[in-house]
Write an enzyme that holds these catalytic residues in place. Sequence first.
Site, PDB file in Angstrom:
ATOM      1  N   ASP A  36       9.533 -10.900   9.597  1.00 51.99           N
ATOM      2  CA  ASP A  36       8.911 -12.405   9.815  1.00 51.99           C
ATOM      3  C   ASP A  36       9.616 -13.369   9.105  1.00 51.99           C
ATOM      4  O   ASP A  36       8.966 -14.552   8.913  1.00 51.99           O
ATOM      5  CB  ASP A  36       7.086 -12.265   9.454  1.00 51.99           C
ATOM      6  CG  ASP A  36       6.494 -12.660  10.769  1.00 51.99           C
ATOM      7  OD1 ASP A  36       7.048 -12.539  11.898  1.00 51.99           O
ATOM      8  OD2 ASP A  36       5.131 -12.650  10.766  1.00 51.99           O
ATOM      9  N   ASP A  95       4.032  -1.852   3.755  1.00 52.45           N
ATOM     10  CA  ASP A  95       4.708  -3.388   3.433  1.00 52.45           C
ATOM     11  C   ASP A  95       5.930  -2.997   2.930  1.00 52.45           C
ATOM     12  O   ASP A  95       6.655  -2.110   2.484  1.00 52.45           O
ATOM     13  CB  ASP A  95       3.922  -4.184   2.329  1.00 52.45           C
ATOM     14  CG  ASP A  95       2.632  -4.712   3.034  1.00 52.45           C
ATOM     15  OD1 ASP A  95       2.536  -4.465   4.288  1.00 52.45           O
ATOM     16  OD2 ASP A  95       1.557  -5.020   2.586  1.00 52.45           O
ATOM     17  N   ASP A  97       7.533  -3.651   0.024  1.00 53.66           N
ATOM     18  CA  ASP A  97       7.765  -3.266  -1.217  1.00 53.66           C
ATOM     19  C   ASP A  97       7.312  -1.732  -1.444  1.00 53.66           C
ATOM     20  O   ASP A  97       7.507  -1.398  -2.692  1.00 53.66           O
ATOM     21  CB  ASP A  97       7.304  -4.175  -2.327  1.00 53.66           C
ATOM     22  CG  ASP A  97       5.919  -4.507  -2.224  1.00 53.66           C
ATOM     23  OD1 ASP A  97       5.544  -4.544  -0.773  1.00 53.66           O
ATOM     24  OD2 ASP A  97       5.078  -4.471  -3.093  1.00 53.66           O
ATOM     25  N   ASP A 221      -6.418  -6.087   7.246  1.00 57.91           N
ATOM     26  CA  ASP A 221      -6.914  -4.796   6.697  1.00 57.91           C
ATOM     27  C   ASP A 221      -8.218  -4.522   6.692  1.00 57.91           C
ATOM     28  O   ASP A 221      -8.782  -3.590   7.221  1.00 57.91           O
ATOM     29  CB  ASP A 221      -6.096  -4.328   5.536  1.00 57.91           C
ATOM     30  CG  ASP A 221      -6.311  -5.429   4.375  1.00 57.91           C
ATOM     31  OD1 ASP A 221      -6.813  -6.298   4.585  1.00 57.91           O
ATOM     32  OD2 ASP A 221      -5.518  -5.344   3.250  1.00 57.91           O
TER      33      ASP A 221
END
Length: 494
Positions: A36, A95, A97, A221
Amino acid sequence: MITFFTDVIQVYEQSISAVCQLDWPKDRLLVQVLDDSDDESIQYLIKAEVAKWNQKGVNIIYRHRLVRTGYKAGNLKSAMSCEYVQAYEFVAIFDADFQPNPDFLKQTVPHFKVNTNKPEYFFGSSSHLLSVYNAFTLYISLVLQGNPDLGLVQARWTFVNKDENLLTRLQNINLCFHFEVEQQVNGVFLNFFGFNGTAGVWRIKALEESGGWLERTTVEDMDIAVRAHLNGWKFIFLNDVKVLCEVPESYEAYRKQQHRWHSGPMHLFRLCLPAIITCKIAIWKKANLILLFFLLRKLILPFYSFTLFCIILPLTMFVPEAELPVWVICYVPVFMSFLNILPSPKSFPFIVPYLLFENTMSVTKFNAMVSGLFQLGSSYEWVVTKKAGRSSESDLLASAEMESKIMNQLQIQRGPSESELTELNRLKEQKEAAPVPVKRVNKIYRKELTLAFLLLTASVRSLLSAQGVHFYFLLFQGVTFLLVGLDLIGEQMS
């Protein structure tokens, strides 16, 4: 499935590498890289990394949205709407990381029902042979008779930089309590907990029947977890399955993260309350959702800490008739801090800084709670949490060599086009011409400094009136607010 944002670009290469080396047959997996970012140079580098793994036989797809709305929820919704997703039954989300171990799928898959006549699919990847999958399928088909109501398997996070500075050590205390107490207890007794947004495997049917990813809050979430729970799906938390990631190292990044983590739930609470009240789950489950899941940690505790320790206590120093008992300002907070620190015994030396810092953070959490509860402007503000990229330092090459390495891989494997070579050379020239990084400048936080002045003034007043323990608490709490207000915690204090 991997979600990428521009601010965590430092770790994209190692994260893709980790997911593309998961121990699972290549022909039964698909990796979606959801980028994104709005920086064309970053997009190109990620595309090159995807091309590298595609040449190695990994079924990997790069996606970049033309209409970038809805933040992470919008990104996931867009990805799940693709036609090829219909052929898959499960989705693992990471995600940018996060770096799962190669055996991540083997530790999570057995908890779902497996039909030996129909292969199971995951967003992930693998480098092992089909024979491994067959043996694994045989094992779980014999041991497990199926768990059709299971919608989510959530793994635990582990932090590569938890000892980097005082701020990361204090965050580790909170997150250890969250995973080892909150998630485990709720998982065992309720088969429900809040999805952590990453390092989890969802049954796609559970997502679809619960309404899918919605863009109505910044805590997509938690939103999908609540809706799935109301629809009867069960969750399992695996504390022994750990996925490597980072915690923010600067106070600015941590402060923005906590604002989102506290305003989003309050905004979601307003939206979900009617559904919780009218749903057909047991009364005690409704009470747990309302009182413990939403209100206790996100509203009651921040309100208690802020009003009592930051407002009422210092003001009592100027009103002789008002007096707070010692157990209110000493025993209760120490006992609560002791309980929070139990899951991370190595952090006991930091119990006093932890107590003082949590009281200081109550300002941010209280402000976030109010903005979310009353749907103020900042309740729908999404700021990507900045990470240092420490989880990739040991494995990534120097950034100056990154573009040449990708160029060599493209030349060897498929031969780059003229436009690709031109773009890579341009990126390399930009890197070489980049200015020397400017030293970080501390920010000033006025709310914290204002409260520091109030608390320190109250401590002087307490000293003059010989009020004993009040003086020490007000003094140290005032100093903590002063340090935070001057941005002297985090990257500045190792």
